[in-house]
Design an enzyme around this catalytic site. Structure first.
Site, PDB file in Angstrom:
ATOM      1  N   ARG A 130       6.148   1.307   2.446  1.00 58.50           N
ATOM      2  CA  ARG A 130       7.145   2.013   1.627  1.00 58.50           C
ATOM      3  C   ARG A 130       8.565   1.678   2.081  1.00 58.50           C
ATOM      4  O   ARG A 130       9.450   1.452   1.267  1.00 58.50           O
ATOM      5  CB  ARG A 130       6.915   3.525   1.665  1.00 58.50           C
ATOM      6  N   ASN A 174       0.879  -1.167   0.000  1.00 53.88           N
ATOM      7  CA  ASN A 174       0.000   0.000   0.000  1.00 53.88           C
ATOM      8  C   ASN A 174       0.918   1.218   0.000  1.00 53.88           C
ATOM      9  O   ASN A 174       1.594   1.479   1.001  1.00 53.88           O
ATOM     10  CB  ASN A 174      -0.910   0.015   1.224  1.00 53.88           C
ATOM     11  N   ARG A 186       0.462   4.191   0.431  1.00 53.62           N
ATOM     12  CA  ARG A 186       0.132   5.225   1.421  1.00 53.62           C
ATOM     13  C   ARG A 186       0.638   4.860   2.818  1.00 53.62           C
ATOM     14  O   ARG A 186       0.537   5.658   3.737  1.00 53.62           O
ATOM     15  CB  ARG A 186      -1.374   5.462   1.453  1.00 53.62           C
ATOM     16  N   CYS A 187       1.189   3.665   2.979  1.00 51.72           N
ATOM     17  CA  CYS A 187       1.649   3.165   4.278  1.00 51.72           C
ATOM     18  C   CYS A 187       3.162   3.299   4.382  1.00 51.72           C
ATOM     19  O   CYS A 187       3.900   2.749   3.567  1.00 51.72           O
ATOM     20  CB  CYS A 187       1.227   1.704   4.439  1.00 51.72           C
ATOM     21  N   GLY A 188       3.639   4.009   5.407  1.00 49.21           N
ATOM     22  CA  GLY A 188       5.074   4.191   5.604  1.00 49.21           C
ATOM     23  C   GLY A 188       5.813   2.883   5.813  1.00 49.21           C
ATOM     24  O   GLY A 188       6.919   2.695   5.292  1.00 49.21           O
TER      25      GLY A 188
END
Length: 150
Positions: A16, A9, A11-13
Site C-alpha cells: 500500500r 496485495n 492487504r500488505c502495508g
C-alpha cells in the site's frame, strides 16, 4: 504517459505504501492484484530476472506455506521455487514494480523511489507514521534509504 505496473496485495502495508508513493509522483499505475490475477510462469520468471535478485528473494519465506512445503530445505531449486509461487501466489513476495527505469521488489517500500521516472509531488508519510518525503518533494532527513541491491 509513463507506464508503471505494480504487482500488489492491498492487504500488505508495504505494498500500500509503495502504491501511494507511485501515485504521489503523479502517475496512476496499472495495479495487478496478483492474488486475484496471478502472473503466468513466464511473466513471473521475467519479473524476477529483471529485478537482478535471486529467485529466493521473490519468495515470502515467512509465509507458513513456505515451511509447510519445505521450500527452505537444502537442494530446493529455483525451478521448484517458481513452481511453488505459480501454484500458490501467496508465496510471491511483494510488491514488484515495473517502470521504464527498472523492475524492483520494493521492500522496503522506499526502493520504488529509485525507479520512478517522475519526482514526488509533495510530502509522503507511511502508514506507520514514518515521514519519507518532505513537503518539498525530497526525501526527508533521516528517512531510511533503500538498499543498494538492484
Amino acid at each position: 504517459m509513463t507506464s508503471i505496473t505494480i504487482y500488489h496485495n492491498p492487504r500488505c502495508g508495504t505494498s500500500r505504501n509503495t502504491l501511494a508513493m507511485i501515485r504521489n509522483s503523479g502517475v496512476e499505475p496499472e495495479v495487478i492484484e496478483y492474488l486475484k490475477t496471478p502472473p503466468r510462469r513466464e511473466t513471473l520468471v521475467a519479473l524476477i530476472a529483471a529485478t537482478g535478485r535471486p529467485v529466493i528473494d521473490a519468495v515470502r519465506s515467512k509465509e507458513a506455506l513456505f515451511t509447510a512445503l519445505n521450500l527452505g530445505a537444502p537442494g530446493v531449486t529455483d525451478e521448484q521455487l517458481i513452481d511453488a509461487m505459480v501454484q500458490h501466489p501467496i508465496l510471491i513476495n511483494r510488491p514488484i514494480v515495473v517502470t521504464p527505469l527498472g523492475t524492483r521488489l520494493c521492500r522496503p517500500s522506499e526502493a520504488v523511489l529509485d525507479i520512478l521516472p517522475q519526482p514526488q509531488q509533495g510530502a509522503f508519510t507511511k502508514e506507520d507514521g514514518e515521514v519519507v518525503i518532505a513537503a518539498n518533494g525530497q526525501r526527508a532527513p533521516g528517512a531510511d534509504r533503500p538498499s543498494s541491491k538492484p
